[in-house]
Scaffold this active site. Structure first.
Site, mmCIF file in Angstrom:
data_model
loop_
_atom_site.group_PDB
_atom_site.id
_atom_site.type_symbol
_atom_site.label_atom_id
_atom_site.label_comp_id
_atom_site.label_asym_id
_atom_site.label_seq_id
_atom_site.Cartn_x
_atom_site.Cartn_y
_atom_site.Cartn_z
ATOM 1 N N ASP A 164 -15.494 16.449 -15.371
ATOM 2 C CA ASP A 164 -14.120 15.720 -16.017
ATOM 3 C C ASP A 164 -13.089 16.861 -15.959
ATOM 4 O O ASP A 164 -13.252 17.712 -16.573
ATOM 5 C CB ASP A 164 -14.503 15.082 -17.251
ATOM 6 C CG ASP A 164 -13.272 14.049 -17.356
ATOM 7 O OD1 ASP A 164 -13.203 12.956 -16.946
ATOM 8 O OD2 ASP A 164 -12.291 14.437 -18.469
ATOM 9 N N ILE A 165 -11.828 16.246 -15.584
ATOM 10 C CA ILE A 165 -10.572 17.052 -15.719
ATOM 11 C C ILE A 165 -10.096 17.063 -16.924
ATOM 12 O O ILE A 165 -9.807 15.806 -17.558
ATOM 13 C CB ILE A 165 -9.706 16.633 -14.601
ATOM 14 C CG1 ILE A 165 -10.260 16.707 -13.194
ATOM 15 C CG2 ILE A 165 -8.462 17.470 -14.596
ATOM 16 C CD1 ILE A 165 -9.450 15.889 -12.202
ATOM 17 N N ASN A 172 -0.590 13.390 -16.087
ATOM 18 C CA ASN A 172 0.096 12.421 -15.190
ATOM 19 C C ASN A 172 1.539 12.297 -16.075
ATOM 20 O O ASN A 172 2.712 12.094 -15.630
ATOM 21 C CB ASN A 172 -0.635 11.239 -15.439
ATOM 22 C CG ASN A 172 -1.921 11.551 -14.183
ATOM 23 O OD1 ASN A 172 -1.423 11.945 -13.113
ATOM 24 N ND2 ASN A 172 -2.864 10.708 -14.273
ATOM 25 N N ASP A 181 -2.330 13.443 -8.543
ATOM 26 C CA ASP A 181 -2.954 13.398 -7.212
ATOM 27 C C ASP A 181 -3.165 14.605 -6.674
ATOM 28 O O ASP A 181 -4.301 15.039 -5.967
ATOM 29 C CB ASP A 181 -2.124 12.453 -6.326
ATOM 30 C CG ASP A 181 -2.018 10.832 -6.771
ATOM 31 O OD1 ASP A 181 -3.136 10.484 -7.639
ATOM 32 O OD2 ASP A 181 -1.500 10.318 -6.377
ATOM 33 N N GLU A 207 -10.881 10.351 -13.033
ATOM 34 C CA GLU A 207 -10.881 11.847 -12.707
ATOM 35 C C GLU A 207 -12.295 12.508 -13.176
ATOM 36 O O GLU A 207 -12.177 13.578 -13.347
ATOM 37 C CB GLU A 207 -9.736 12.638 -13.851
ATOM 38 C CG GLU A 207 -10.284 12.322 -15.449
ATOM 39 C CD GLU A 207 -9.761 11.316 -15.989
ATOM 40 O OE1 GLU A 207 -9.749 10.885 -17.260
ATOM 41 O OE2 GLU A 207 -9.405 10.169 -15.188
#
Length: 288
Positions: A164-165, A172, A181, A207
């Protein structure tokens, strides 16, 4: 040039050719044929004038003439090589066949799951997520089921990474969705460059990314996952850097379904988040 591994591969598979009954060809047979020229010629002798129509029938549940099937087979092999080069690993003959026949030749309008025992692959309108260049979730679900069943049957380890980011929403919100993106694309590339040819990397959702790792115990999976984590942390995205948290889970007596394998990897991922992010954790128990 044929190396020692190819020679062993050929010798091990001669018995599969002799044991063919009633002109039935399995997915395992087809994989052998796709990988080795000598093996293909042996199968041509066994099947005489209907090898390629049998292959296409097994892969698609559709009948094509032998001449048309042989032509399509050559194109499918070329497409598989192109996919392998794009992904940096083996996409597999089934994925390549269904993708080519559905999305390029457009002669399969209702592609079906191709089963080998209780496992198989499925083709959708696309197999690859355009942003991350990883496989899509639908393909992940089918491949995980396939590898899980094979792991239980053949008694080899199977591990799963859930990635997971960290703080992706903040990226964002701060830099805009185009930067988000860019992060997804960059991390997808890092994962593709970090995993082995036997591994299967996918975009699980949003993500969250994942890697299915056959023949891999938790220690080896941890090492590969940590390599991904370090490479992401060291990568520059213009104005900022990004980190990921990773959870590792491995099939066991307690983790005896795909649902539990995913749940336990997600639990380990949660622990990595709770302990400060930019970490990798191995699952230790269903409740822990």
């Amino acid at each position: 040039m044929t190396d020692d591994k190819d020679v062993r591969f050929q010798d091990e598979n001669m018995s599969d050719i002799v044991d063919i009954e009633d002109n039935e060809i399995t997915l395992k047979n087809i994989i052998y044929i796709a990988k080795n020229e000598r093996t293909r010629k042996q199968y041509e002798k066994e099947f005489k004038k209907n090898l390629y129509s049998n292959i296409l029938l097994s892969l698609t549940h559709e009948f094509f003439s032998e001449e048309k099937s042989k032509e399509l087979w050559g194109k499918i092999l070329c497409h598989m090589n192109d996919l392998n080069e794009t992904l940096g690993r083996d996409a597999g003959i089934t994925v390549a066949a269904l993708d080519y026949l559905s999305n390029i030749e457009k002669i399969l309008h209702d592609p079906k799951i191709i089963e080998e025992g209780k496992s198989g692959y499925i083709v959708s309108t696309t197999l690859i997520d355009n942003l991350t260049n990883l496989f899509i979730r639908n393909v992940f679900d089918v491949v995980l089921e396939k590898e899980f069943n094979m792991s239980k049957r053949d008694k080899f380890p199977l591990s799963l990474l859930m990635i997971d980011i960290d703080d992706f929403k903040a990226i964002n919100d701060t830099y805009g969705h185009s930067k988000g993106d860019e992060v997804l694309k960059g991390i997808g590339q890092i994962i593709n460059n970090s995993v082995r040819s036997m591994d299967f990397a996918a975009r699980y959702g949003g993500e969250e990314l994942s890697v299915i790792m056959p023949y891999t115990d938790s220690i080896r999976a941890y090492r590969i996952g940590n390599r991904i984590r370090k490479r992401v942390a060291n990568h520059h995205f213009d104005e900022f850097k990004v980190t990921v948290s990773i959870g590792v889970s491995t099939i066991s007596e307690d983790i005896n379904t795909t649902k539990l394998l995913i749940k336990s990897a997600d639990g380990a991922l949660y622990q990595a988040k709770e302990h400060g992010k930019n970490l990798i954790r191995i699952h230790t128990s269903i409740d822990g």
